[in-house]
Motif scaffolding. Structure first.
Motif, PDB file in Angstrom:
ATOM      1  N   GLY A  34      47.429 -42.724  25.752  1.00 28.85           N
ATOM      2  CA  GLY A  34      46.062 -43.236  25.742  1.00 28.85           C
ATOM      3  C   GLY A  34      45.794 -44.171  24.576  1.00 28.85           C
ATOM      4  O   GLY A  34      45.096 -45.180  24.715  1.00 28.85           O
ATOM      5  N   ASN A  37      47.059 -47.456  25.429  1.00 28.82           N
ATOM      6  CA  ASN A  37      46.215 -48.075  26.455  1.00 28.82           C
ATOM      7  C   ASN A  37      44.927 -48.642  25.849  1.00 28.82           C
ATOM      8  O   ASN A  37      44.526 -49.762  26.165  1.00 28.82           O
ATOM      9  CB  ASN A  37      45.898 -47.065  27.556  1.00 28.82           C
ATOM     10  CG  ASN A  37      45.436 -47.732  28.836  1.00 28.82           C
ATOM     11  OD1 ASN A  37      45.827 -48.864  29.135  1.00 28.82           O
ATOM     12  ND2 ASN A  37      44.625 -47.034  29.606  1.00 28.82           N
ATOM     13  N   VAL A  38      44.293 -47.892  24.964  1.00 29.66           N
ATOM     14  CA  VAL A  38      43.038 -48.362  24.378  1.00 29.66           C
ATOM     15  C   VAL A  38      43.286 -49.430  23.308  1.00 29.66           C
ATOM     16  O   VAL A  38      42.471 -50.342  23.144  1.00 29.66           O
ATOM     17  CB  VAL A  38      42.190 -47.182  23.846  1.00 29.66           C
ATOM     18  CG1 VAL A  38      42.730 -46.638  22.538  1.00 29.66           C
ATOM     19  CG2 VAL A  38      40.726 -47.560  23.697  1.00 29.66           C
ATOM     20  N   GLY A  41      46.384 -52.029  25.695  1.00 32.92           N
ATOM     21  CA  GLY A  41      46.497 -52.098  27.145  1.00 32.92           C
ATOM     22  C   GLY A  41      47.935 -52.363  27.581  1.00 32.92           C
ATOM     23  O   GLY A  41      48.179 -52.765  28.708  1.00 32.92           O
ATOM     24  N   CYS A 134      39.730 -39.380  23.407  1.00 30.95           N
ATOM     25  CA  CYS A 134      39.138 -40.614  22.918  1.00 30.95           C
ATOM     26  C   CYS A 134      38.472 -40.374  21.559  1.00 30.95           C
ATOM     27  O   CYS A 134      38.637 -41.174  20.629  1.00 30.95           O
ATOM     28  CB  CYS A 134      38.137 -41.149  23.936  1.00 30.95           C
ATOM     29  SG  CYS A 134      37.470 -42.773  23.535  1.00 30.95           S
ATOM     30  N   SER A 154      36.225 -46.809  26.894  1.00 29.68           N
ATOM     31  CA  SER A 154      37.359 -46.245  26.156  1.00 29.68           C
ATOM     32  C   SER A 154      37.793 -44.906  26.751  1.00 29.68           C
ATOM     33  O   SER A 154      38.994 -44.629  26.870  1.00 29.68           O
ATOM     34  CB  SER A 154      37.001 -46.078  24.679  1.00 29.68           C
ATOM     35  OG  SER A 154      36.777 -47.322  24.070  1.00 29.68           O
ATOM     36  N   LEU A 157      39.944 -45.426  29.669  1.00 24.44           N
ATOM     37  CA  LEU A 157      41.328 -45.806  29.322  1.00 24.44           C
ATOM     38  C   LEU A 157      42.168 -44.566  29.021  1.00 24.44           C
ATOM     39  O   LEU A 157      43.348 -44.505  29.376  1.00 24.44           O
ATOM     40  CB  LEU A 157      41.340 -46.788  28.160  1.00 24.44           C
ATOM     41  CG  LEU A 157      40.738 -48.164  28.476  1.00 24.44           C
ATOM     42  CD1 LEU A 157      40.597 -48.989  27.205  1.00 24.44           C
ATOM     43  CD2 LEU A 157      41.585 -48.892  29.516  1.00 24.44           C
TER      44      LEU A 157
END
Length: 164
Positions: A34, A37-38, A41, A134, A154, A157
């Motif tokens: 994660g 990804n945040v 990406g 997150c 977020s 994501l």
């Protein structure tokens, strides 16, 4: 499969497993995936606007070097495992070369990201909890000074990383 799934299962999962940290490996895999990804990406390894952060996980060189100065010396077994993911030319001198090593080895960047979360004073976010993961990213990785925010985008994501 998506690029994120490939990274999650071909890079992050073996790295987290090899680190043999206490606690829930599934949660560690999810949060590390994660974070990538945040932060990027999985589209770039160099921070925009010529910023200092490097790798898919966008770790800053000062953060990298601080881990090698203040955390890893007290954990020699863990240090040895992490050096196994590092490009060989950096093994003898990880401090100062962090940005380049984070660019060259996605496994090394994932290991350092996992260790930064491990070092934090916050409890590991629960597996499957995108909102909690997150929030942990913001508190333990991005910090109160970072540009990241805990919001619906977020959290989504992190959910995508959990579902990958």
């Amino acid at each position: 499969m998506s690029l994120m799934s490939d990274i999650k299962y071909q890079i992050v999962t073996p790295v987290v497993t090899a680190l043999r940290l206490p606690g829930d490996n599934t949660a560690r895999i999810q949060i590390t995936t994660g974070i990538g990804n945040v932060e990027s990406g999985y589209r770039t390894k160099v921070q925009g606007n010529n910023g200092p952060a490097r790798g898919f996980f966008q770790m800053e060189p000062n953060t990298h070097d601080d881990l090698w100065r203040s955390y890893l010396p007290a954990h020699p077994d863990l240090s040895a495992i992490i050096k196994g993911f590092m490009p060989s030319r950096f093994v003898g001198q990880p401090i100062g070369n962090g940005a380049q090593a984070l660019l060259e080895s996605d496994a090394y960047a994932a290991a350092m990201t996992t260790i930064l979360i491990r070092r934090s004073p916050y409890a590991l976010a629960v597996k499957g909890d995108a909102s909690g993961q997150c929030s942990m990213w913001k508190s333990a990785y991005n910090s109160s000074l970072g540009a990241g925010v805990v919001n619906a985008a977020s959290i989504a994501l992190f959910q995508a990383a959990i579902d990958a």
